[in-house]
Design a protein around this motif. Structure first.
Motif, short mmCIF file in Angstrom:
data_model
loop_
_atom_site.label_atom_id
_atom_site.label_comp_id
_atom_site.label_asym_id
_atom_site.label_seq_id
_atom_site.Cartn_x
_atom_site.Cartn_y
_atom_site.Cartn_z
N GLU A 212 0.85 -1.20 0.00
CA GLU A 212 0.00 0.00 0.00
C GLU A 212 0.88 1.24 0.00
O GLU A 212 1.90 1.29 0.68
N LYS A 213 0.45 2.23 -0.74
CA LYS A 213 1.14 3.52 -0.73
C LYS A 213 0.84 4.23 0.59
O LYS A 213 -0.28 4.18 1.09
N LEU A 214 1.85 4.86 1.16
CA LEU A 214 1.69 5.71 2.34
C LEU A 214 1.81 7.15 1.89
O LEU A 214 2.79 7.51 1.22
N LYS A 215 0.83 7.97 2.22
CA LYS A 215 0.86 9.39 1.90
C LYS A 215 1.20 10.15 3.18
O LYS A 215 0.61 9.88 4.23
N ALA A 216 2.16 11.03 3.11
CA ALA A 216 2.63 11.76 4.29
C ALA A 216 1.47 12.35 5.08
O ALA A 216 0.61 13.04 4.53
N GLY A 217 1.45 12.04 6.39
CA GLY A 217 0.46 12.61 7.29
C GLY A 217 -0.93 11.99 7.24
O GLY A 217 -1.80 12.35 8.02
N THR A 218 -1.15 11.05 6.32
CA THR A 218 -2.47 10.44 6.16
C THR A 218 -2.42 8.99 6.65
O THR A 218 -1.64 8.19 6.14
N PRO A 219 -3.25 8.64 7.63
CA PRO A 219 -3.27 7.25 8.11
C PRO A 219 -3.70 6.29 7.00
O PRO A 219 -4.64 6.57 6.26
N THR A 220 -2.97 5.19 6.87
CA THR A 220 -3.30 4.13 5.93
C THR A 220 -3.68 2.90 6.74
O THR A 220 -2.92 2.48 7.61
N THR A 221 -4.83 2.33 6.44
CA THR A 221 -5.32 1.18 7.19
C THR A 221 -5.28 -0.07 6.32
O THR A 221 -5.76 -0.06 5.18
N VAL A 222 -4.67 -1.14 6.84
CA VAL A 222 -4.67 -2.44 6.17
C VAL A 222 -5.07 -3.49 7.20
O VAL A 222 -4.74 -3.39 8.38
N THR A 223 -5.81 -4.48 6.74
CA THR A 223 -6.21 -5.58 7.60
C THR A 223 -5.54 -6.85 7.11
O THR A 223 -5.64 -7.19 5.93
N LEU A 224 -4.83 -7.51 8.01
CA LEU A 224 -4.11 -8.74 7.70
C LEU A 224 -4.83 -9.91 8.36
O LEU A 224 -5.28 -9.79 9.50
N THR A 225 -4.93 -11.02 7.65
CA THR A 225 -5.52 -12.23 8.22
C THR A 225 -4.47 -13.32 8.20
O THR A 225 -3.89 -13.60 7.15
N GLY A 226 -4.22 -13.91 9.36
CA GLY A 226 -3.24 -14.99 9.46
C GLY A 226 -3.74 -16.24 8.76
O GLY A 226 -4.53 -16.99 9.31
N ALA A 227 -3.32 -16.45 7.52
CA ALA A 227 -3.80 -17.57 6.72
C ALA A 227 -2.94 -18.81 6.90
O ALA A 227 -3.45 -19.92 6.98
N GLU A 228 -1.64 -18.63 6.97
CA GLU A 228 -0.71 -19.76 7.04
C GLU A 228 0.34 -19.49 8.11
O GLU A 228 0.89 -18.40 8.18
N ALA A 229 0.60 -20.51 8.93
CA ALA A 229 1.58 -20.36 10.00
C ALA A 229 2.94 -19.96 9.42
O ALA A 229 3.34 -20.45 8.37
N GLY A 230 3.63 -19.06 10.10
CA GLY A 230 4.95 -18.62 9.68
C GLY A 230 5.32 -17.31 10.33
O GLY A 230 4.56 -16.75 11.11
N LEU A 231 6.49 -16.83 10.00
CA LEU A 231 7.01 -15.57 10.52
C LEU A 231 7.12 -14.60 9.35
O LEU A 231 7.80 -14.88 8.37
N TYR A 232 6.42 -13.47 9.44
CA TYR A 232 6.31 -12.54 8.33
C TYR A 232 6.71 -11.13 8.75
O TYR A 232 6.40 -10.69 9.85
#
Length: 155
Positions: A118-138
């Motif tokens: 996702e692009k981050l725009k200076a000063g603007t909050p960016t929201t992303v939702t992650l779902t743990g689909a597969e076990a691992g370290l990311y």
């Protein structure tokens, strides 16, 4: 944590740190490519050597807010400083984690293993939702400059 589990986690973390970031998300299943040497250097100890997540003390996860949709973690980037400090966040398989990232400069957010850029725009909050689909370290990182925001351990 049992000794075997701790050793397994440490080995996974070491492997993750050894792989080059953004080189492709097709590495060993369940193990995300880790930071490039510049990202690893940004989290290095005073001796200059990276400190694996299992060796950091104390390991305090970033403050999170629980919502019906899962946990929410607010992350702020000011220059090269990440707040809260990068750590490992545990996530159960199937659990959702929402990140709200605010940067003081334009950048790109990359969540390895979750296929999110996702692009981050200076000063603007960016929201992303992650779902743990597969076990691992990311790893969750930015690109300009290369900064680690956190590691996510899906178990």
């Amino acid at each position: 944590m049992t000794l075997a589990r701790g050793a397994s986690y440490a080995a996974g973390a070491a492997l993750a740190l050894a792989v080059t970031a953004c080189g492709g998300d097709t590495a060993t299943p369940g193990v995300s490519p880790a930071a490039s040497s510049s990202t690893a250097a940004s989290t290095a100890s005073s001796s200059g050597a990276p400190t694996p997540p299992s060796a950091k003390s104390p390991t305090t996860p970033p403050p999170a807010k629980d919502t019906p949709a899962g946990r929410v973690i607010d992350v702020t980037i000011t220059g090269r400083k990440v707040t809260p400090a990068p750590t490992t966040v545990d996530l159960k398989v199937g659990e959702k984690l929402t990140l709200v990232v605010t940067s003081d400069h334009d950048d790109e957010l990359h969540a390895h293993g979750f296929d999110i850029e996702e692009k981050l725009k200076a000063g603007t909050p960016t929201t992303v939702t992650l779902t743990g689909a597969e076990a691992g370290l990311y790893e969750v990182e930015t690109h300009e400059p290369a900064l680690r925001l956190m590691m996510i351990a899906v178990r």
